[in-house]
Motif scaffolding. Structure first.
Motif, PDB file in Angstrom:
ATOM      1  N   TRP A  70     -16.225  41.469   3.387  1.00 33.06           N
ATOM      2  CA  TRP A  70     -15.711  41.320   4.755  1.00 33.06           C
ATOM      3  C   TRP A  70     -16.501  40.292   5.553  1.00 33.06           C
ATOM      4  CZ3 TRP A  70     -15.104  47.095   6.601  1.00 33.06           C
ATOM      5  CH2 TRP A  70     -14.110  47.710   5.817  1.00 33.06           C
ATOM      6  N   LEU A  71     -17.734  40.106   5.163  1.00 38.76           N
ATOM      7  CA  LEU A  71     -18.587  39.210   5.949  1.00 38.76           C
ATOM      8  C   LEU A  71     -18.082  37.777   5.939  1.00 38.76           C
ATOM      9  CD1 LEU A  71     -22.139  40.481   4.954  1.00 38.76           C
ATOM     10  CD2 LEU A  71     -20.838  41.003   7.014  1.00 38.76           C
TER      11      LEU A  71
ATOM     12  N   LEU B  12     -18.048  46.244   0.905  1.00 40.65           N
ATOM     13  CA  LEU B  12     -18.000  45.790   2.294  1.00 40.65           C
ATOM     14  C   LEU B  12     -18.562  44.382   2.509  1.00 40.65           C
ATOM     15  CD1 LEU B  12     -18.975  49.101   4.116  1.00 40.65           C
ATOM     16  CD2 LEU B  12     -16.719  48.232   3.537  1.00 40.65           C
TER      17      LEU B  12
ATOM     18  N   LEU C 219     -13.551  36.226  19.566  1.00 40.14           N
ATOM     19  CA  LEU C 219     -14.928  36.694  19.397  1.00 40.14           C
ATOM     20  C   LEU C 219     -15.919  35.541  19.543  1.00 40.14           C
ATOM     21  CD1 LEU C 219     -14.641  39.341  16.551  1.00 40.14           C
ATOM     22  CD2 LEU C 219     -14.467  39.621  19.024  1.00 40.14           C
TER      23      LEU C 219
ATOM     24  N   ARG D 230     -18.618  43.084  13.096  1.00 38.86           N
ATOM     25  CA  ARG D 230     -17.205  43.340  12.787  1.00 38.86           C
ATOM     26  C   ARG D 230     -17.077  44.339  11.649  1.00 38.86           C
ATOM     27  NH1 ARG D 230     -13.752  38.562  11.305  1.00 38.86           N
ATOM     28  NH2 ARG D 230     -12.017  39.664  12.266  1.00 38.86           N
ATOM     29  N   ARG D 231     -17.902  44.158  10.662  1.00 43.06           N
ATOM     30  CA  ARG D 231     -17.844  45.059   9.520  1.00 43.06           C
ATOM     31  C   ARG D 231     -18.171  46.485   9.952  1.00 43.06           C
ATOM     32  NH1 ARG D 231     -21.552  44.201   4.272  1.00 43.06           N
ATOM     33  NH2 ARG D 231     -23.264  44.432   5.732  1.00 43.06           N
TER      34      ARG D 231
ATOM     35  N   ARG E  82     -15.416  47.947  11.957  1.00 41.67           N
ATOM     36  CA  ARG E  82     -14.269  48.348  11.141  1.00 41.67           C
ATOM     37  C   ARG E  82     -14.507  49.700  10.503  1.00 41.67           C
ATOM     38  NH1 ARG E  82     -12.053  43.618   7.272  1.00 41.67           N
ATOM     39  NH2 ARG E  82     -12.605  41.881   8.616  1.00 41.67           N
ATOM     40  N   VAL E  83     -15.733  49.879  10.086  1.00 48.67           N
ATOM     41  CA  VAL E  83     -16.054  51.153   9.467  1.00 48.67           C
ATOM     42  C   VAL E  83     -16.041  52.266  10.523  1.00 48.67           C
ATOM     43  CG1 VAL E  83     -17.801  52.419   8.207  1.00 48.67           C
ATOM     44  CG2 VAL E  83     -17.327  50.063   7.594  1.00 48.67           C
TER      45      VAL E  83
ATOM     46  N   ILE F 211     -10.171  53.263   5.889  1.00 45.56           N
ATOM     47  CA  ILE F 211     -10.808  51.966   5.725  1.00 45.56           C
ATOM     48  C   ILE F 211      -9.715  50.932   5.486  1.00 45.56           C
ATOM     49  CG2 ILE F 211     -11.998  50.604   3.987  1.00 45.56           C
ATOM     50  CD1 ILE F 211     -14.113  51.656   5.476  1.00 45.56           C
ATOM     51  N   PRO F 212      -9.675  49.906   6.334  1.00 44.79           N
ATOM     52  CA  PRO F 212      -8.642  48.899   6.147  1.00 44.79           C
ATOM     53  C   PRO F 212      -9.055  47.942   5.044  1.00 44.79           C
ATOM     54  CG  PRO F 212     -10.011  48.384   8.036  1.00 44.79           C
ATOM     55  CD  PRO F 212     -10.580  49.620   7.413  1.00 44.79           C
TER      56      PRO F 212
END
Lengths: 266, 182
Positions: free
Chosen positions: A58-59, A55, A67, B22-23, B26-27, B99-100
């Motif tokens: 994604w950051l 994950l 946003l 955002r992360r 998304r989750v 999960i995308p």
């Protein structure tokens, strides 16, 4: 040693690195006695690491403009361009803030996208180092004549410039000067704090088409430079400050430039 | 010189929080667009309610709190709407969770398997797990963010981890990575 029996909560806290140090020995002793417990915690730790691994990437995703606009807060009846300016300023701040936490991947991405001349940060740093080190004559026009300074620089640059008020960050305006730029003259505003630390904000018209926002944080010869482009202008904030300090001052600069921009468009 | 009127939120902190929001979104939602809607709504609420933020306290934890509340409200609303359409109870929104990911993100089969298992956790357990494991919030912060007692944080975390362990243990032999044979 704290000899209370080991609980699920202890095991989770151990896996998450949140266990009170007084309990660590008891938990580790329990692992020695019961390998199944150790295996459970090892699983949890591995899952944590794998989730973060998956994950974290994604950051670095670019933040959508909507946003950034939402983060800029409610803008009362601001015209579109001012709002866009503010969003752009936030994009710059976001890049810097993101960089603080997660490294610099987006910086180079953005840089590439906008085709930014990387030499400007170097030039800004050198210019800053040259004049900031000059104890007696760092500027050509001193702060008491700010109005004359701003009028003069605006005229030479061909667009209105302003010296942001950085007193809230502990930096007072020393004054300013005109410096040579790559193709266009550059305005330099110098500031100083109580510890005699100096920083400069340099503004010039962007010679290449700067339709897009670019931002860059760089350290050139020990000088931190935070650089961005907006509306065909380049800005460089330079100083021998650490990133968080430069960031917080950068925040004041954007806020004021955005407010000015909004006011001028109203 | 004119500066924006109301006491603003500390913008660098706010901006720094966006990628994490955002992360997490998304989750939570399992969908990039819905996630960004959630973040946008969260930011709007944060500005509306900025007087409630205690300056100097952890802005990120406060934003997670807001996001959690917005998410819970949206889900409650969605459930109510769904209930009006059909009472059969099938096709819960959580079943559609996925999960995308971009394919390139996974080089190991095992990892995407873990993400699938995480996706099958009940939302409340998933939240706690993500906040602890990925966001690395303190349990006390998670309790505050989710508005639940710390004991509940711990029990949800235990259940989440137990389910993940069992999921891997139950995986069909063909799909499982090599097992150590004693």
């Amino acid at each position: 040693m704290n000899l209370l029996p080991v609980t699920d909560a202890d095991l989770n806290a151990y896996a998450d690195g949140q266990l009170a140090s007084s309990r660590v020995a008891a938990v580790e002793e329990a692992f020695a006695r019961d390998p199944a417990l150790a295996a459970r915690v090892a699983d949890a730790k591995r899952h944590n690491a794998e989730l973060r691994d998956a994950l974290d990437s994604w950051l670095a995703d670019p933040i959508p403009e909507r946003l950034l606009a939402a983060a800029a807060g409610p803008v009362k009846s601001a015209p579109g361009s001012a709002r866009r300016w503010i969003a752009a300023a936030f994009a710059v701040a976001a890049a810097l803030a993101l960089g603080l936490g997660t490294g610099w991947y987006t910086r180079d991405l953005e840089l590439e996208r906008a085709g930014t001349p990387t030499t400007f940060t170097r030039q800004a740093a050198l210019t800053h180092a040259l004049y900031a080190a000059d104890v007696n004559r760092p500027v050509e026009v001193w702060a008491p004549e700010e109005k004359r300074l701003v009028t003069w620089l605006s005229k030479r640059l061909g667009f209105p410039v302003a010296a942001p008020d950085l007193n809230s960050a502990g930096f007072a305006l020393v004054g300013g000067r005109l410096v040579a730029g790559h193709q266009n003259p550059t305005a330099l505003f110098m500031y100083e704090n109580g510890d005699k630390q100096r920083l400069s904000l340099q503004v010039r018209k962007q010679p290449v088409d700067g339709g897009e926002v670019a931002f860059r944080y760089a350290v050139e010869n020990g000088v931190g430079v935070f650089y961005w482009i907006e509306d065909n202008c380049s800005y460089a904030l330079s100083g021998n400050l650490d990133r968080p300090q430069l960031l917080s001052i950068g925040r004041v600069v954007y806020g004021q430039l955005a407010a000015l921009e909004a006011a001028s468009k109203n | 010189m004119a500066v924006l009127a109301d006491p603003p939120l500390p913008q660098p902190d706010l901006l720094a929080a966006i990628p994490r929001l955002r992360r997490y979104a998304r989750v939570l939602t399992g969908d990039i667009n819905r996630a960004d809607d959630l973040v946008q709504e969260t930011l709007a609420r944060a500005w509306e309610k900025r007087r409630l933020w205690a300056a100097g306290s952890d802005l990120r934890a406060w934003l997670f709190t807001i996001m959690h509340n917005v998410f819970v409200n949206q889900r409650a609303l969605a459930r109510r709407e769904k209930l009006q359409v059909s009472l059969d109870g099938g096709g819960d929104a959580e079943d559609a969770w996925q999960i995308p990911v971009r394919a390139a993100q996974y080089t190991r089969v095992e990892l995407s398997e873990l993400m699938q298992h995480v996706g099958r956790l009940p939302a409340d357990q998933r939240e706690v797990l993500l906040l602890a494991a990925v966001e690395e919030l303190r349990y006390e912060e998670i309790a505050i963010a989710l508005g639940i007692p710390i004991g509940t944080v711990m029990s949800r975390l235990s259940r989440a981890r137990e389910k993940l362990r069992n999921a891997f243990a139950d995986a069909p032999a063909g799909a499982a990575p090599l097992k150590v044979v004693k």
